[in-house]
Design a protein around this motif. Structure first.
Motif, PDB file in Angstrom:
ATOM      1  N   LEU A 237     -18.810  40.818  39.929  1.00 51.71           N
ATOM      2  CA  LEU A 237     -18.507  39.522  39.324  1.00 51.71           C
ATOM      3  C   LEU A 237     -19.754  38.927  38.671  1.00 51.71           C
ATOM      4  O   LEU A 237     -19.695  38.408  37.545  1.00 51.71           O
ATOM      5  N   ASN A 238     -20.886  39.036  39.346  1.00 47.75           N
ATOM      6  CA  ASN A 238     -22.141  38.523  38.783  1.00 47.75           C
ATOM      7  C   ASN A 238     -22.568  39.291  37.545  1.00 47.75           C
ATOM      8  O   ASN A 238     -23.156  38.723  36.616  1.00 47.75           O
ATOM      9  N   SER A 239     -22.269  40.588  37.534  1.00 44.95           N
ATOM     10  CA  SER A 239     -22.670  41.418  36.390  1.00 44.95           C
ATOM     11  C   SER A 239     -21.929  41.025  35.115  1.00 44.95           C
ATOM     12  O   SER A 239     -22.403  41.286  34.009  1.00 44.95           O
ATOM     13  N   LEU A 240     -20.777  40.376  35.261  1.00 49.85           N
ATOM     14  CA  LEU A 240     -19.975  39.991  34.095  1.00 49.85           C
ATOM     15  C   LEU A 240     -20.628  38.873  33.291  1.00 49.85           C
ATOM     16  O   LEU A 240     -20.267  38.634  32.133  1.00 49.85           O
ATOM     17  N   LYS A 241     -21.589  38.187  33.895  1.00 49.74           N
ATOM     18  CA  LYS A 241     -22.280  37.107  33.192  1.00 49.74           C
ATOM     19  C   LYS A 241     -23.119  37.636  32.038  1.00 49.74           C
ATOM     20  O   LYS A 241     -23.451  36.894  31.122  1.00 49.74           O
ATOM     21  N   GLY A 242     -23.456  38.926  32.110  1.00 45.35           N
ATOM     22  CA  GLY A 242     -24.316  39.508  31.080  1.00 45.35           C
ATOM     23  C   GLY A 242     -23.591  40.408  30.090  1.00 45.35           C
ATOM     24  O   GLY A 242     -24.243  41.151  29.346  1.00 45.35           O
ATOM     25  N   VAL A 243     -22.269  40.376  30.068  1.00 43.03           N
ATOM     26  CA  VAL A 243     -21.520  41.237  29.155  1.00 43.03           C
ATOM     27  C   VAL A 243     -20.661  40.400  28.206  1.00 43.03           C
ATOM     28  O   VAL A 243     -20.413  39.211  28.446  1.00 43.03           O
ATOM     29  N   GLU A 244     -20.212  41.046  27.144  1.00 43.88           N
ATOM     30  CA  GLU A 244     -19.316  40.394  26.179  1.00 43.88           C
ATOM     31  C   GLU A 244     -17.880  40.591  26.662  1.00 43.88           C
ATOM     32  O   GLU A 244     -17.291  41.656  26.455  1.00 43.88           O
ATOM     33  N   ILE A 245     -17.340  39.589  27.288  1.00 40.42           N
ATOM     34  CA  ILE A 245     -16.012  39.708  27.900  1.00 40.42           C
ATOM     35  C   ILE A 245     -14.927  40.018  26.881  1.00 40.42           C
ATOM     36  O   ILE A 245     -13.986  40.762  27.158  1.00 40.42           O
ATOM     37  N   GLU A 246     -15.045  39.494  25.689  1.00 46.67           N
ATOM     38  CA  GLU A 246     -14.008  39.662  24.671  1.00 46.67           C
ATOM     39  C   GLU A 246     -14.169  40.934  23.833  1.00 46.67           C
ATOM     40  O   GLU A 246     -13.374  41.177  22.927  1.00 46.67           O
ATOM     41  N   ASP A 247     -15.186  41.732  24.140  1.00 47.30           N
ATOM     42  CA  ASP A 247     -15.374  43.006  23.429  1.00 47.30           C
ATOM     43  C   ASP A 247     -14.487  44.069  24.063  1.00 47.30           C
ATOM     44  O   ASP A 247     -14.831  44.674  25.076  1.00 47.30           O
ATOM     45  N   THR A 248     -13.331  44.291  23.460  1.00 49.07           N
ATOM     46  CA  THR A 248     -12.360  45.238  24.017  1.00 49.07           C
ATOM     47  C   THR A 248     -12.431  46.619  23.357  1.00 49.07           C
ATOM     48  O   THR A 248     -11.657  47.502  23.720  1.00 49.07           O
ATOM     49  N   LYS A 249     -13.343  46.796  22.416  1.00 47.98           N
ATOM     50  CA  LYS A 249     -13.423  48.071  21.699  1.00 47.98           C
ATOM     51  C   LYS A 249     -14.461  49.010  22.292  1.00 47.98           C
ATOM     52  O   LYS A 249     -14.299  50.235  22.256  1.00 47.98           O
ATOM     53  N   ASN A 250     -15.541  48.457  22.813  1.00 45.99           N
ATOM     54  CA  ASN A 250     -16.660  49.276  23.260  1.00 45.99           C
ATOM     55  C   ASN A 250     -16.842  49.215  24.777  1.00 45.99           C
ATOM     56  O   ASN A 250     -16.469  48.230  25.414  1.00 45.99           O
ATOM     57  N   PHE A 251     -17.431  50.265  25.329  1.00 48.28           N
ATOM     58  CA  PHE A 251     -17.844  50.213  26.726  1.00 48.28           C
ATOM     59  C   PHE A 251     -19.150  49.424  26.784  1.00 48.28           C
ATOM     60  O   PHE A 251     -19.876  49.307  25.789  1.00 48.28           O
ATOM     61  N   GLN A 252     -19.455  48.880  27.959  1.00 45.25           N
ATOM     62  CA  GLN A 252     -20.680  48.111  28.130  1.00 45.25           C
ATOM     63  C   GLN A 252     -21.368  48.551  29.423  1.00 45.25           C
ATOM     64  O   GLN A 252     -20.709  48.995  30.365  1.00 45.25           O
ATOM     65  N   ILE A 253     -22.681  48.404  29.451  1.00 38.85           N
ATOM     66  CA  ILE A 253     -23.458  48.791  30.628  1.00 38.85           C
ATOM     67  C   ILE A 253     -24.301  47.605  31.067  1.00 38.85           C
ATOM     68  O   ILE A 253     -25.155  47.134  30.318  1.00 38.85           O
ATOM     69  N   SER A 254     -24.013  47.127  32.267  1.00 36.81           N
ATOM     70  CA  SER A 254     -24.818  46.047  32.843  1.00 36.81           C
ATOM     71  C   SER A 254     -25.889  46.665  33.732  1.00 36.81           C
ATOM     72  O   SER A 254     -26.117  47.874  33.687  1.00 36.81           O
ATOM     73  N   ASP A 255     -26.540  45.851  34.550  1.00 35.52           N
ATOM     74  CA  ASP A 255     -27.587  46.378  35.426  1.00 35.52           C
ATOM     75  C   ASP A 255     -27.060  47.431  36.400  1.00 35.52           C
ATOM     76  O   ASP A 255     -27.717  48.408  36.702  1.00 35.52           O
ATOM     77  N   GLU A 256     -25.843  47.216  36.895  1.00 30.55           N
ATOM     78  CA  GLU A 256     -25.302  48.107  37.925  1.00 30.55           C
ATOM     79  C   GLU A 256     -23.989  48.773  37.556  1.00 30.55           C
ATOM     80  O   GLU A 256     -23.585  49.729  38.208  1.00 30.55           O
ATOM     81  N   TYR A 257     -23.328  48.284  36.507  1.00 31.78           N
ATOM     82  CA  TYR A 257     -21.975  48.766  36.230  1.00 31.78           C
ATOM     83  C   TYR A 257     -21.782  49.245  34.795  1.00 31.78           C
ATOM     84  O   TYR A 257     -22.359  48.706  33.847  1.00 31.78           O
ATOM     85  N   PHE A 258     -20.952  50.265  34.706  1.00 32.92           N
ATOM     86  CA  PHE A 258     -20.432  50.754  33.429  1.00 32.92           C
ATOM     87  C   PHE A 258     -19.016  50.203  33.347  1.00 32.92           C
ATOM     88  O   PHE A 258     -18.202  50.456  34.235  1.00 32.92           O
ATOM     89  N   LEU A 259     -18.692  49.442  32.309  1.00 31.19           N
ATOM     90  CA  LEU A 259     -17.398  48.765  32.323  1.00 31.19           C
ATOM     91  C   LEU A 259     -16.774  48.630  30.943  1.00 31.19           C
ATOM     92  O   LEU A 259     -17.426  48.821  29.911  1.00 31.19           O
ATOM     93  N   VAL A 260     -15.483  48.315  30.954  1.00 29.49           N
ATOM     94  CA  VAL A 260     -14.727  48.058  29.732  1.00 29.49           C
ATOM     95  C   VAL A 260     -13.907  46.789  29.926  1.00 29.49           C
ATOM     96  O   VAL A 260     -13.671  46.348  31.050  1.00 29.49           O
ATOM     97  N   SER A 261     -13.469  46.227  28.827  1.00 28.98           N
ATOM     98  CA  SER A 261     -12.644  45.022  28.867  1.00 28.98           C
ATOM     99  C   SER A 261     -11.318  45.296  28.176  1.00 28.98           C
ATOM    100  O   SER A 261     -11.274  45.916  27.109  1.00 28.98           O
ATOM    101  N   GLU A 262     -10.241  44.859  28.820  1.00 36.14           N
ATOM    102  CA  GLU A 262      -8.903  45.019  28.260  1.00 36.14           C
ATOM    103  C   GLU A 262      -8.236  43.649  28.114  1.00 36.14           C
ATOM    104  O   GLU A 262      -8.300  42.827  29.040  1.00 36.14           O
ATOM    105  N   PRO A 263      -7.619  43.375  26.964  1.00 38.40           N
ATOM    106  CA  PRO A 263      -6.974  42.071  26.778  1.00 38.40           C
ATOM    107  C   PRO A 263      -5.711  41.940  27.635  1.00 38.40           C
ATOM    108  O   PRO A 263      -4.996  42.911  27.854  1.00 38.40           O
ATOM    109  N   ILE A 264      -5.466  40.741  28.123  1.00 42.24           N
ATOM    110  CA  ILE A 264      -4.238  40.436  28.857  1.00 42.24           C
ATOM    111  C   ILE A 264      -3.355  39.596  27.934  1.00 42.24           C
ATOM    112  O   ILE A 264      -3.740  38.478  27.571  1.00 42.24           O
TER     113      ILE A 264
END
Length: 337
Positions: A237-264
């Motif tokens: 949850l804390n790692s999400l503060k440093g990512v682009e939440i609305e970027d649903t096209k690209n993967f993102q890498i924070s300090d500890e997590y590799f993640l993606v965003s999907e629209p609801i």
């Protein structure tokens, strides 16, 4: 001297060409490592997205299956037909107990609506009913119009919910509809248990005027957490503060997590929030390391084979070419004497 001269003219180009070949393999290896990283990132991001999509699809299937069964429930039909809420209350209490004893659903939420799209019965708040719903519940209007069950995401006071809604008819008369409601907490738990993925569902802050129950939920940028905070990993949850939440096209890498965003998206196909799905970067790096190790083994094997081939060629060239030439040269020298 002649032996050495011929040997150099043949062996040096042979060794040089083999060296160039090996150098080319090494250069290709380093480029391939970068390709491997890109391919792993791409495949892992696809897996994360697929895991979420499958989890949501399963939720909708469950909602649709349950609500269709509820639409045929005798107590519900008789209650709406006679306008006697007590019949539905007793029947749904029994049903709720069976769900709690025999399924993973320990606190099902069922909402009945009458033919005029007014709230008839809420299982979690039986004293609250009679509310006019037609003005802001597009899903209910759609079910009444088309007489067809649906499963969709819709905002409510509790936030983002997966809702299954089915029409209730008796002898061709529209009596109302029944609604089976689910949150997203089980998706969070299942992805962690089955895939070691972390998930967070975020709702746009603009909708807090509707989703009043989320007013005290943790906020991240212009979003609020739409699932129980205790179910979401704090570090994720804390790692999400440093990512682009609305970027649903690209993967993102924070300090500890590799993640993606999907629209609801809700019933009207409007984006009301985002699902963030991720895994530890260390897990992704492990996959990359294994792929690199496999590629490096191939390079070692090719190098070993090339050395064997080089040695074999040197021996063959010496026996079949250099030695006969040297012998002929010696013979020519002897004949010239």
């Amino acid at each position: 001297m002649f032996d050495e001269s011929v040997s150099k003219k043949i062996h040096v180009p042979l060794v040089l060409s083999m060296f160039i070949g090996l150098l080319t393999i090494l250069i290709n290896f380093f480029y391939s490592v970068e390709d491997i990283r890109s391919e792993v990132y791409s495949s892992q991001s696809k897996e994360l997205r697929a895991a979420y999509v499958n989890g949501l699809r399963e939720k909708k299937v469950i909602a649709l299956t349950n609500v269709i069964n509820l639409s045929s429930n005798y107590s519900i039909i008789e209650s709406l037909k006679s306008q006697d809420r007590n019949v539905a209350i007793a029947g749904l209490q029994t049903l709720s107990r069976k769900f709690k004893e025999q399924t993973i659903y320990k606190n099902i939420k069922v909402h009945l609506h009458d033919a005029n799209l007014r709230s008839f019965l809420r299982t979690w708040d039986v004293e609250k009913y009679g509310e006019e719903l037609a003005g802001f519940r597009k899903t209910l209007r759609d079910v009444k119009k088309n007489k067809k069950a649906i499963a969709t995401i819709e905002l409510g006071r509790a936030g983002l919910l997966v809702r299954g809604i089915a029409p209730i008819e008796n002898d061709g008369v529209y009596l109302g509809s029944v609604e089976f409601m689910q949150g997203f907490n089980s998706i969070v738990k299942n992805l962690r248990k089955n895939r070691e993925y972390e998930t967070a569902f975020l709702m746009k802050e603009d909708y807090l005027s509707v989703a009043t129950a989320l007013s005290s939920s943790p906020k991240i940028k212009e979003f609020v957490l739409a699932v129980k905070e205790k179910n979401v990993d704090k570090d994720f949850l804390n790692s999400l503060k440093g990512v682009e939440i609305e970027d649903t096209k690209n993967f993102q890498i924070s300090d500890e997590y590799f993640l993606v965003s999907e629209p609801i998206k809700d019933f009207s196909n409007v984006i009301v929030g985002y699902a963030l799905i991720g895994e530890k970067t260390s897990m992704v790096e492990t996959v990359i390391a294994k792929a690199k190790s496999s590629l490096l083994k191939q390079v070692y094997i090719i190098f070993f084979i090339d050395i064997i081939i080089l040695i074999y060629l040197i021996i063959i060239v010496r026996k079949k070419i250099i030695r006969p030439i040297v012998d002929m040269e010696k013979m020519a020298q002897e004949l010239s004497l």
